[in-house]
Design a protein around this motif. Structure first.
Motif, PDB file in Angstrom:
ATOM      1  N   ASP A  39     -40.452  24.961 -23.000  1.00  0.00           N
ATOM      2  CA  ASP A  39     -40.462  25.418 -21.605  1.00  0.00           C
ATOM      3  C   ASP A  39     -39.431  24.668 -20.762  1.00  0.00           C
ATOM      4  OD1 ASP A  39     -42.515  27.151 -22.130  1.00  0.00           O
ATOM      5  OD2 ASP A  39     -44.072  25.969 -21.127  1.00  0.00           O
ATOM      6  N   ASN A  40     -38.918  25.361 -19.754  1.00  0.00           N
ATOM      7  CA  ASN A  40     -38.095  24.701 -18.744  1.00  0.00           C
ATOM      8  C   ASN A  40     -39.067  23.981 -17.819  1.00  0.00           C
ATOM      9  OD1 ASN A  40     -36.521  23.915 -16.610  1.00  0.00           O
ATOM     10  ND2 ASN A  40     -35.571  25.901 -16.299  1.00  0.00           N
ATOM     11  N   VAL A  41     -39.015  22.660 -17.812  1.00  0.00           N
ATOM     12  CA  VAL A  41     -40.007  21.878 -17.076  1.00  0.00           C
ATOM     13  C   VAL A  41     -39.434  21.223 -15.818  1.00  0.00           C
ATOM     14  CG1 VAL A  41     -41.482  21.452 -19.068  1.00  0.00           C
ATOM     15  CG2 VAL A  41     -39.588  19.879 -18.567  1.00  0.00           C
ATOM     16  N   GLU A  42     -38.216  21.578 -15.452  1.00  0.00           N
ATOM     17  CA  GLU A  42     -37.595  20.992 -14.267  1.00  0.00           C
ATOM     18  C   GLU A  42     -38.485  21.190 -13.048  1.00  0.00           C
ATOM     19  OE1 GLU A  42     -33.867  21.902 -11.329  1.00  0.00           O
ATOM     20  OE2 GLU A  42     -33.712  22.539 -13.397  1.00  0.00           O
ATOM     21  N   GLY A  43     -38.840  20.096 -12.388  1.00  0.00           N
ATOM     22  CA  GLY A  43     -39.665  20.151 -11.190  1.00  0.00           C
ATOM     23  C   GLY A  43     -41.164  20.182 -11.440  1.00  0.00           C
ATOM     24  N   ASP A  44     -41.592  20.394 -12.689  1.00  0.00           N
ATOM     25  CA  ASP A  44     -43.025  20.375 -13.012  1.00  0.00           C
ATOM     26  C   ASP A  44     -43.537  18.933 -13.011  1.00  0.00           C
ATOM     27  OD1 ASP A  44     -42.777  23.077 -13.410  1.00  0.00           O
ATOM     28  OD2 ASP A  44     -43.009  23.005 -15.584  1.00  0.00           O
ATOM     29  N   LEU A  45     -44.832  18.795 -12.857  1.00  0.00           N
ATOM     30  CA  LEU A  45     -45.458  17.488 -12.961  1.00  0.00           C
ATOM     31  C   LEU A  45     -45.987  17.355 -14.386  1.00  0.00           C
ATOM     32  CD1 LEU A  45     -46.193  14.949 -11.361  1.00  0.00           C
ATOM     33  CD2 LEU A  45     -48.385  16.015 -10.854  1.00  0.00           C
ATOM     34  N   LEU A  46     -45.415  16.443 -15.164  1.00  0.00           N
ATOM     35  CA  LEU A  46     -45.816  16.263 -16.551  1.00  0.00           C
ATOM     36  C   LEU A  46     -46.683  15.025 -16.700  1.00  0.00           C
ATOM     37  CD1 LEU A  46     -42.455  16.974 -18.422  1.00  0.00           C
ATOM     38  CD2 LEU A  46     -44.331  18.559 -17.965  1.00  0.00           C
ATOM     39  N   VAL A  47     -47.679  15.131 -17.557  1.00  0.00           N
ATOM     40  CA  VAL A  47     -48.570  14.015 -17.862  1.00  0.00           C
ATOM     41  C   VAL A  47     -48.027  13.302 -19.096  1.00  0.00           C
ATOM     42  CG1 VAL A  47     -50.911  13.371 -18.531  1.00  0.00           C
ATOM     43  CG2 VAL A  47     -50.546  15.251 -16.915  1.00  0.00           C
ATOM     44  N   VAL A  48     -47.840  12.002 -18.988  1.00  0.00           N
ATOM     45  CA  VAL A  48     -47.373  11.189 -20.109  1.00  0.00           C
ATOM     46  C   VAL A  48     -48.546  10.332 -20.578  1.00  0.00           C
ATOM     47  CG1 VAL A  48     -45.712   9.476 -20.899  1.00  0.00           C
ATOM     48  CG2 VAL A  48     -45.051  11.129 -19.128  1.00  0.00           C
ATOM     49  N   PRO A  49     -49.198  10.749 -21.677  1.00  0.00           N
ATOM     50  CA  PRO A  49     -50.368   9.999 -22.152  1.00  0.00           C
ATOM     51  C   PRO A  49     -49.947   8.678 -22.795  1.00  0.00           C
ATOM     52  CG  PRO A  49     -49.847  11.770 -23.670  1.00  0.00           C
ATOM     53  CD  PRO A  49     -48.893  11.895 -22.515  1.00  0.00           C
ATOM     54  N   GLU A  50     -50.902   7.810 -22.976  1.00  0.00           N
ATOM     55  CA  GLU A  50     -50.645   6.544 -23.663  1.00  0.00           C
ATOM     56  C   GLU A  50     -50.484   6.842 -25.152  1.00  0.00           C
ATOM     57  OE1 GLU A  50     -50.060   3.594 -22.309  1.00  0.00           O
ATOM     58  OE2 GLU A  50     -50.262   4.604 -20.372  1.00  0.00           O
TER      59      GLU A  50
END
Length: 91
Positions: A39-50
């Protein structure tokens, strides 16, 4: 767990390298964020898990202010490798 908003031209793999230091983390980020790795994720809020991290790479990117942006951009018709500190030698 943290969140990050990708910049112009950044893919999930770029975010994985910047935040975790390993490309494999892209799958965990995509799953946690409810998006596909393509997906094009520009501007999305992504969750970075541990997840497992390569701290040397994460520190190197932070110290040198590297924000990889390798996503193909339809507007410019160019592939970007890492960020704008590199020139157009390989085009």
């Amino acid at each position: 767990m943290t969140t990050i908003t990708p910049l112009f031209g950044q893919s999930i793999f770029d975010i994985a390298l910047k935040t975790c230091g390993i490309a494999e983390a892209a799958y965990d980020i995509a799953l946690a964020s409810g998006v596909s790795i393509t997906d094009n994720v520009e501007g999305d809020l992504l969750v970075v898990p541990e997840v497992e991290k390569n701290k040397r790479i994460v520190e190197y990117y932070a110290i040198n202010s590297i924000s990889p942006a390798t996503d193909y951009q339809e507007k410019t018709k160019k592939h970007r490798i890492f960020d704008y500190t590199f020139d157009y030698t390989f085009e």
